[in-house]
Enzyme design. Structure first.
Site, PDB file in Angstrom:
ATOM      1  N   ARG A  23     -66.534  15.278  35.258  1.00  0.00           N
ATOM      2  CA  ARG A  23     -67.712  16.120  35.505  1.00  0.00           C
ATOM      3  C   ARG A  23     -67.631  17.477  34.827  1.00  0.00           C
ATOM      4  O   ARG A  23     -68.633  18.166  34.673  1.00  0.00           O
ATOM      5  CB  ARG A  23     -67.889  16.352  37.017  1.00  0.00           C
ATOM      6  CG  ARG A  23     -68.084  15.075  37.809  1.00  0.00           C
ATOM      7  CD  ARG A  23     -67.982  15.342  39.294  1.00  0.00           C
ATOM      8  NE  ARG A  23     -66.632  15.826  39.597  1.00  0.00           N
ATOM      9  CZ  ARG A  23     -66.320  16.630  40.612  1.00  0.00           C
ATOM     10  NH1 ARG A  23     -67.256  17.031  41.444  1.00  0.00           N
ATOM     11  NH2 ARG A  23     -65.079  17.011  40.815  1.00  0.00           N
ATOM     12  N   GLN A  46     -66.523  47.897  33.959  1.00  0.00           N
ATOM     13  CA  GLN A  46     -67.572  47.428  33.051  1.00  0.00           C
ATOM     14  C   GLN A  46     -67.197  46.069  32.491  1.00  0.00           C
ATOM     15  O   GLN A  46     -66.038  45.846  32.135  1.00  0.00           O
ATOM     16  CB  GLN A  46     -67.727  48.448  31.914  1.00  0.00           C
ATOM     17  CG  GLN A  46     -68.787  48.103  30.882  1.00  0.00           C
ATOM     18  CD  GLN A  46     -68.941  49.220  29.839  1.00  0.00           C
ATOM     19  OE1 GLN A  46     -68.847  50.389  30.160  1.00  0.00           O
ATOM     20  NE2 GLN A  46     -69.170  48.828  28.608  1.00  0.00           N
ATOM     21  N   HIS A  61     -60.705  48.853  17.343  1.00  0.00           N
ATOM     22  CA  HIS A  61     -61.357  49.933  18.086  1.00  0.00           C
ATOM     23  C   HIS A  61     -60.496  50.471  19.219  1.00  0.00           C
ATOM     24  O   HIS A  61     -59.733  49.730  19.826  1.00  0.00           O
ATOM     25  CB  HIS A  61     -62.660  49.431  18.718  1.00  0.00           C
ATOM     26  CG  HIS A  61     -63.608  48.814  17.754  1.00  0.00           C
ATOM     27  ND1 HIS A  61     -64.513  47.846  18.129  1.00  0.00           N
ATOM     28  CD2 HIS A  61     -63.813  49.008  16.428  1.00  0.00           C
ATOM     29  CE1 HIS A  61     -65.237  47.477  17.091  1.00  0.00           C
ATOM     30  NE2 HIS A  61     -64.824  48.163  16.040  1.00  0.00           N
ATOM     31  N   LYS A  70     -58.426  46.451  28.519  1.00  0.00           N
ATOM     32  CA  LYS A  70     -59.378  45.349  28.389  1.00  0.00           C
ATOM     33  C   LYS A  70     -58.715  44.016  28.746  1.00  0.00           C
ATOM     34  O   LYS A  70     -57.606  43.738  28.291  1.00  0.00           O
ATOM     35  CB  LYS A  70     -59.923  45.261  26.963  1.00  0.00           C
ATOM     36  CG  LYS A  70     -60.697  46.494  26.532  1.00  0.00           C
ATOM     37  CD  LYS A  70     -61.129  46.402  25.084  1.00  0.00           C
ATOM     38  CE  LYS A  70     -61.861  47.670  24.668  1.00  0.00           C
ATOM     39  NZ  LYS A  70     -62.222  47.644  23.232  1.00  0.00           N
ATOM     40  N   HIS A 117     -57.899  47.547  19.560  1.00  0.00           N
ATOM     41  CA  HIS A 117     -58.198  46.140  19.786  1.00  0.00           C
ATOM     42  C   HIS A 117     -59.226  45.653  18.771  1.00  0.00           C
ATOM     43  O   HIS A 117     -60.145  46.384  18.389  1.00  0.00           O
ATOM     44  CB  HIS A 117     -58.756  45.956  21.205  1.00  0.00           C
ATOM     45  CG  HIS A 117     -59.229  44.572  21.470  1.00  0.00           C
ATOM     46  ND1 HIS A 117     -60.562  44.222  21.448  1.00  0.00           N
ATOM     47  CD2 HIS A 117     -58.540  43.427  21.724  1.00  0.00           C
ATOM     48  CE1 HIS A 117     -60.666  42.927  21.689  1.00  0.00           C
ATOM     49  NE2 HIS A 117     -59.460  42.433  21.854  1.00  0.00           N
ATOM     50  N   TYR A 130     -65.296  40.446  28.116  1.00  0.00           N
ATOM     51  CA  TYR A 130     -64.151  41.264  28.511  1.00  0.00           C
ATOM     52  C   TYR A 130     -64.513  42.286  29.569  1.00  0.00           C
ATOM     53  O   TYR A 130     -65.637  42.756  29.648  1.00  0.00           O
ATOM     54  CB  TYR A 130     -63.488  41.924  27.307  1.00  0.00           C
ATOM     55  CG  TYR A 130     -64.367  42.792  26.440  1.00  0.00           C
ATOM     56  CD1 TYR A 130     -64.263  44.176  26.477  1.00  0.00           C
ATOM     57  CD2 TYR A 130     -65.281  42.229  25.556  1.00  0.00           C
ATOM     58  CE1 TYR A 130     -65.041  44.980  25.657  1.00  0.00           C
ATOM     59  CE2 TYR A 130     -66.059  43.016  24.735  1.00  0.00           C
ATOM     60  CZ  TYR A 130     -65.937  44.404  24.790  1.00  0.00           C
ATOM     61  OH  TYR A 130     -66.710  45.186  23.979  1.00  0.00           O
ATOM     62  N   LYS A 168     -69.299  50.878  10.326  1.00  0.00           N
ATOM     63  CA  LYS A 168     -68.308  51.700  11.028  1.00  0.00           C
ATOM     64  C   LYS A 168     -66.896  51.147  10.818  1.00  0.00           C
ATOM     65  O   LYS A 168     -65.954  51.904  10.608  1.00  0.00           O
ATOM     66  CB  LYS A 168     -68.610  51.753  12.521  1.00  0.00           C
ATOM     67  CG  LYS A 168     -69.799  52.590  12.893  1.00  0.00           C
ATOM     68  CD  LYS A 168     -69.852  52.653  14.414  1.00  0.00           C
ATOM     69  CE  LYS A 168     -71.188  53.023  14.945  1.00  0.00           C
ATOM     70  NZ  LYS A 168     -71.212  53.029  16.409  1.00  0.00           N
ATOM     71  N   ASP A 169     -66.744  49.827  10.904  1.00  0.00           N
ATOM     72  CA  ASP A 169     -65.415  49.235  10.749  1.00  0.00           C
ATOM     73  C   ASP A 169     -64.923  49.337   9.302  1.00  0.00           C
ATOM     74  O   ASP A 169     -63.725  49.474   9.062  1.00  0.00           O
ATOM     75  CB  ASP A 169     -65.399  47.793  11.235  1.00  0.00           C
ATOM     76  CG  ASP A 169     -65.500  47.690  12.754  1.00  0.00           C
ATOM     77  OD1 ASP A 169     -65.327  48.725  13.440  1.00  0.00           O
ATOM     78  OD2 ASP A 169     -65.750  46.589  13.260  1.00  0.00           O
TER      79      ASP A 169
END
Length: 181
Positions: A23, A46, A61, A70, A117, A130, A168-169
């Site tokens: 199942r 969060q 980041h 995290k 991370h 996360y 940004k990265d």
């Protein structure tokens, strides 16, 4: 849930007990009391959920204030997930842990405060969820360049192609120039 140690003692892999039959399956993904006792005495404030296509790399980041621990996992697809130690007084400063997280292996990774991370999507699509120990604060966000030679991260790039990065990265900085903890 089982805790698996990594090369960096504060970074932990969590392996859930999965109960399944024809199942489907059931697993517990988080229990506050157990987590505080067996992994880290933190409070999560969060939850985040992202969806990315193959070849996308998000990271590396971190926030210099309102630092975030995290607890990360993948609910669809697969990513190569990386945590880089940015704690200057740590014996593992500048080292990283990298692990494949997927909807099949159901592993989770605990990335404590003081780490950068990031993750790279290896499958056609991946959904990544996360929990964070503090709120997202873009004014304190920093990025270490994903391919900094000093980090020597062996990203499993699909067909050897460069990853897809946000602007940004792309503007991430080298570890040697990065603010650290």
């Amino acid at each position: 849930m089982k805790v698996v140690e990594t090369a960096i003692p504060d970074v932990k892999i969590l392996e859930p007990k999965v109960f399944g039959d024809e199942r489907g399956f059931f697993m517990e993904t988080f229990r506050e009391e157990w987590f505080k006792k067996d992994v880290a005495d933190v409070t999560f404030v969060q939850d985040n959920h992202s969806k990315s296509s193959q070849g996308i790399l998000r990271g590396l980041h971190y926030q210099t204030e309102q630092t975030q621990g995290k607890l990360v996992r993948v609910i669809q697809g697969e990513v190569y997930d990386v945590a880089v130690d940015l704690r200057k007084n740590s014996p593992t400063f500048g080292r990283h842990v990298g692990i494949l997280l997927s909807d099949e292996n159901k592993l989770q990774l605990w990335v404590p405060e003081g780490f950068a991370h990031g993750f790279y999507v290896t499958t056609e699509l991946a959904e990544f969820v996360y929990k964070c120990t503090d709120y997202y604060a873009p004014q304190f966000e920093q990025r270490v360049l994903w391919n900094d030679p000093a980090l020597d991260i062996q990203w499993p790039l699909v067909n050897g192609q460069a990853p897809i990065l946000s602007e940004k990265d792309k503007a991430g900085i080298l570890l040697i120039d990065a603010p650290v903890f």
